[in-house]
Design an enzyme around this catalytic site. Structure first.
Site, PDB file in Angstrom:
ATOM      1  N   ARG A   1      74.730  62.849  73.648  1.00 45.38           N
ATOM      2  CA  ARG A   1      73.751  62.278  74.582  1.00 45.38           C
ATOM      3  C   ARG A   1      74.439  61.581  75.753  1.00 45.38           C
ATOM      4  O   ARG A   1      73.910  61.577  76.865  1.00 45.38           O
ATOM      5  CB  ARG A   1      72.824  61.315  73.850  1.00 45.38           C
ATOM      6  CG  ARG A   1      71.867  62.073  72.959  1.00 45.38           C
ATOM      7  CD  ARG A   1      70.881  61.159  72.279  1.00 45.38           C
ATOM      8  NE  ARG A   1      69.828  61.957  71.679  1.00 45.38           N
ATOM      9  CZ  ARG A   1      69.069  61.558  70.678  1.00 45.38           C
ATOM     10  NH1 ARG A   1      69.234  60.356  70.154  1.00 45.38           N
ATOM     11  NH2 ARG A   1      68.134  62.344  70.198  1.00 45.38           N
TER      12      ARG A   1
ATOM     13  N   LYS B   1      54.913  70.416  58.099  1.00 45.42           N
ATOM     14  CA  LYS B   1      53.464  70.246  58.018  1.00 45.42           C
ATOM     15  C   LYS B   1      52.677  70.892  59.148  1.00 45.42           C
ATOM     16  O   LYS B   1      53.035  70.769  60.322  1.00 45.42           O
ATOM     17  CB  LYS B   1      53.141  68.751  58.062  1.00 45.42           C
ATOM     18  CG  LYS B   1      53.593  67.980  56.866  1.00 45.42           C
ATOM     19  CD  LYS B   1      53.091  66.568  57.035  1.00 45.42           C
ATOM     20  CE  LYS B   1      53.576  65.652  55.942  1.00 45.42           C
ATOM     21  NZ  LYS B   1      53.473  64.267  56.385  1.00 45.42           N
TER      22      LYS B   1
ATOM     23  N   GLY C   1      65.265  68.346  67.574  1.00 47.09           N
ATOM     24  CA  GLY C   1      65.204  68.133  66.134  1.00 47.09           C
ATOM     25  C   GLY C   1      65.970  69.174  65.339  1.00 47.09           C
ATOM     26  O   GLY C   1      67.039  69.626  65.761  1.00 47.09           O
TER      27      GLY C   1
ATOM     28  N   GLY D   1      60.380  64.851  69.549  1.00 43.35           N
ATOM     29  CA  GLY D   1      58.974  64.431  69.673  1.00 43.35           C
ATOM     30  C   GLY D   1      58.431  64.730  71.061  1.00 43.35           C
ATOM     31  O   GLY D   1      57.300  65.211  71.213  1.00 43.35           O
TER      32      GLY D   1
HETATM   33  P1  AMP Z   1      59.706  69.284  60.799  1.00 41.23           P
HETATM   34  O1  AMP Z   1      60.291  67.900  60.936  1.00 41.23           O
HETATM   35  O2  AMP Z   1      58.232  69.305  60.758  1.00 41.23           O
HETATM   36  O3  AMP Z   1      60.298  70.261  61.771  1.00 41.23           O
HETATM   37  O4  AMP Z   1      60.107  69.753  59.342  1.00 41.23           O
HETATM   38  C1  AMP Z   1      61.425  69.888  58.935  1.00 41.23           C
HETATM   39  C2  AMP Z   1      61.480  69.772  57.452  1.00 41.23           C
HETATM   40  O5  AMP Z   1      60.669  70.772  56.866  1.00 41.23           O
HETATM   41  C3  AMP Z   1      62.871  69.955  56.919  1.00 41.23           C
HETATM   42  O6  AMP Z   1      63.291  68.767  56.326  1.00 41.23           O
HETATM   43  C4  AMP Z   1      62.716  71.067  55.889  1.00 41.23           C
HETATM   44  O7  AMP Z   1      63.418  70.800  54.717  1.00 41.23           O
HETATM   45  C5  AMP Z   1      61.233  71.073  55.615  1.00 41.23           C
HETATM   46  N1  AMP Z   1      60.816  72.382  55.111  1.00 41.23           N
HETATM   47  C6  AMP Z   1      60.859  73.551  55.747  1.00 41.23           C
HETATM   48  N2  AMP Z   1      60.439  74.548  54.941  1.00 41.23           N
HETATM   49  C7  AMP Z   1      60.142  73.989  53.762  1.00 41.23           C
HETATM   50  C8  AMP Z   1      59.651  74.505  52.531  1.00 41.23           C
HETATM   51  N3  AMP Z   1      59.408  75.807  52.392  1.00 41.23           N
HETATM   52  N4  AMP Z   1      59.430  73.626  51.531  1.00 41.23           N
HETATM   53  C9  AMP Z   1      59.693  72.325  51.690  1.00 41.23           C
HETATM   54  N5  AMP Z   1      60.139  71.783  52.826  1.00 41.23           N
HETATM   55  C10 AMP Z   1      60.365  72.591  53.856  1.00 41.23           C
END
Ligand code: AMP
Length: 396
Positions: free
Chosen positions: A39, A201, A353, A376
């Protein structure tokens, strides 16, 4: 939101002016040592332009989440000043002051081309409250405000937005590039336009899905999110992570995608494990997943389908891993997608991220058009939301 008309540092005369620059110096530290100076390095083009053009430069940033006197010690920006000095081979003065007499005296004494850094703006609770008096006091250090901290552009804080009420305000090169690449992709994408969304999610990404569904030609969903969609289309998902209260929403999105004639790709096979563990037994399931197994990555057939969809894309936007990419046995889908994007001739945009980290670790960073400097903030940009740190800047 269209920010393509925002003024940049090249649109104003900075010669002989004092310029307050909001940087993103929120670097990882261990025992006071900087673990990754990315950064800081990324902030240099803007600082250098201002120095070369005769501005006196007052840098500011937040670092971490200082709450009390004890945690403030671990959140000082002093190591950042030292590292920036080394990188620029030029003195960067540091003051432990923020808006007091010492900061003002140092700012007033700056000669053209000289650089100083004030202490962590979050040492004042007024910063995150966007307190107008605090913003005014910060603004009184300078003649011009430059925001170059995309990572906090989705926050209306005193140093990211509030100061713009008191000073001419423009963006630096980092924010300019974010606006240009993501803004153009949303406004006038090279087609086919493919969005790949993954991660944990549906609820985190619903805003992005809703905004992009009207713009893209192909929508690809992987990660744990995909199980909520596969459940919505009646597939068995075993013990996979999913959001039961979002299944109805997933059905609505699927119906909307179908009505629009959108190519909507979900995993057709998955690498599943018998427990959430790097050493778990694994099995590839086609179609549904049996009870007792949880899907932790997309399977080989899905990798190919997703990669094929990316191969001839004009524009690709990717945010979120295809599986539990932190665990090597479940990182193959994420790697395959990163590789497919890197190999394509598309305008490729990687949200911040996990996906940005994956692309960098794999050595594909140079092959991407743009890796966003804010997780974000890039999500909110793709959601079409107003980003206060950019909305506050002057129009051309
Ligand atoms: P995000 O911050 O929403 O981009 O989500 C990232 C997180 O989603 C990471 O820590 C991954 O381990 C989790 N993730 C992705 N695929 C899966 C899965 N099939 N089951 C559980 N966690 C998951």
């Amino acid at each position: 939101m269209n920010y393509l008309n925002k003024k940049t540092i090249e649109d104003i005369d900075v010669k002989g002016k004092k310029v307050l620059v909001r940087c993103d110096f929120n670097v990882p530290l261990t025992d006071g040592a900087i673990v990754d100076d990315k950064r800081i390095r990324e902030s240099i083009p803007t600082i250098k332009y201002l120095a070369d053009n005769g501005a006196g430069i007052i840098l500011c940033s937040h670092l971490g989440r200082p709450k009390d006197e004890e945690s403030k010690k671990a959140c000082t920006l002093a190591p950042v000043a030292a590292r920036l000095s080394e990188l620029m081979a030029k003195e960067v003065k540091f003051t432990t002051d923020i808006i007091g007499d010492e900061a003002h005296a140092m700012a007033a004494a700056l000669n053209p081309g000289e650089i100083m850094l004030i202490e962590n703006v979050r040492f004042y609770k007024e910063e995150t409250k966007n307190d107008p008096d605090f913003a005014k006091a910060l603004a009184s250090l300078a003649d011009i405000f430059v925001n170059d901290a995309f990572g906090t552009a989705h926050r209306a804080h005193a140093s990211t937005a509030g100061v713009a009420d008191y000073l001419p305000a423009v963006c630096g090169y980092l924010i300019q590039k974010e606006i240009a690449v993501m803004g153009n992709a949303l406004a006038d994408p090279k087609r086919p336009f493919v969005a790949i969304l993954g991660g944990a999610k549906v609820s985190d990404k619903i805003g992005v899905i809703t905004n992009l569904i009207d713009k893209v030609d192909t929508l690809i969903i992987g990660g744990a999110m995909a199980y909520t969609f596969n459940a919505a289309r009646g597939w068995k998902i075993g013990d996979s992570k999913f959001e039961p209260d979002k299944v109805e929403l997933a059905k609505e999105i699927l119906a909307k995608a179908q009505a629009k004639g959108l190519k909507f790709l979900l995993p057709v096979d998955n690498v599943a494990a018998d427990e959430f563990n790097v050493n778990a037994n694994t099995k590839v399931f086609e179609h549904g997943i049996e009870d007792g197994w949880m899907g932790l990555d997309i399977g080989p057939k899905t990798q190919k389908i997703f990669a094929d969809a990316v191969a001839d894309a004009g524009t690709v936007i990717w945010n979120g891993p295809m599986g539990v990419s932190e665990m090597p046995p479940f990182a193959h889908g994420t790697i395959a997608v990163a590789k497919a994007i890197a190999d394509s001739n598309s305008v490729s945009i990687i949200g911040g991220g996990d996906s940005a980290a994956a692309v960098e670790q794999l050595g594909f960073a140079d092959k991407m058009t743009h890796i966003s400097t804010g997780g974000g903030a890039s999500l909110e940009f793709l959601e079409g939301l107003e980003l206060p740190g950019i909305a506050c800047l002057d129009d051309k």
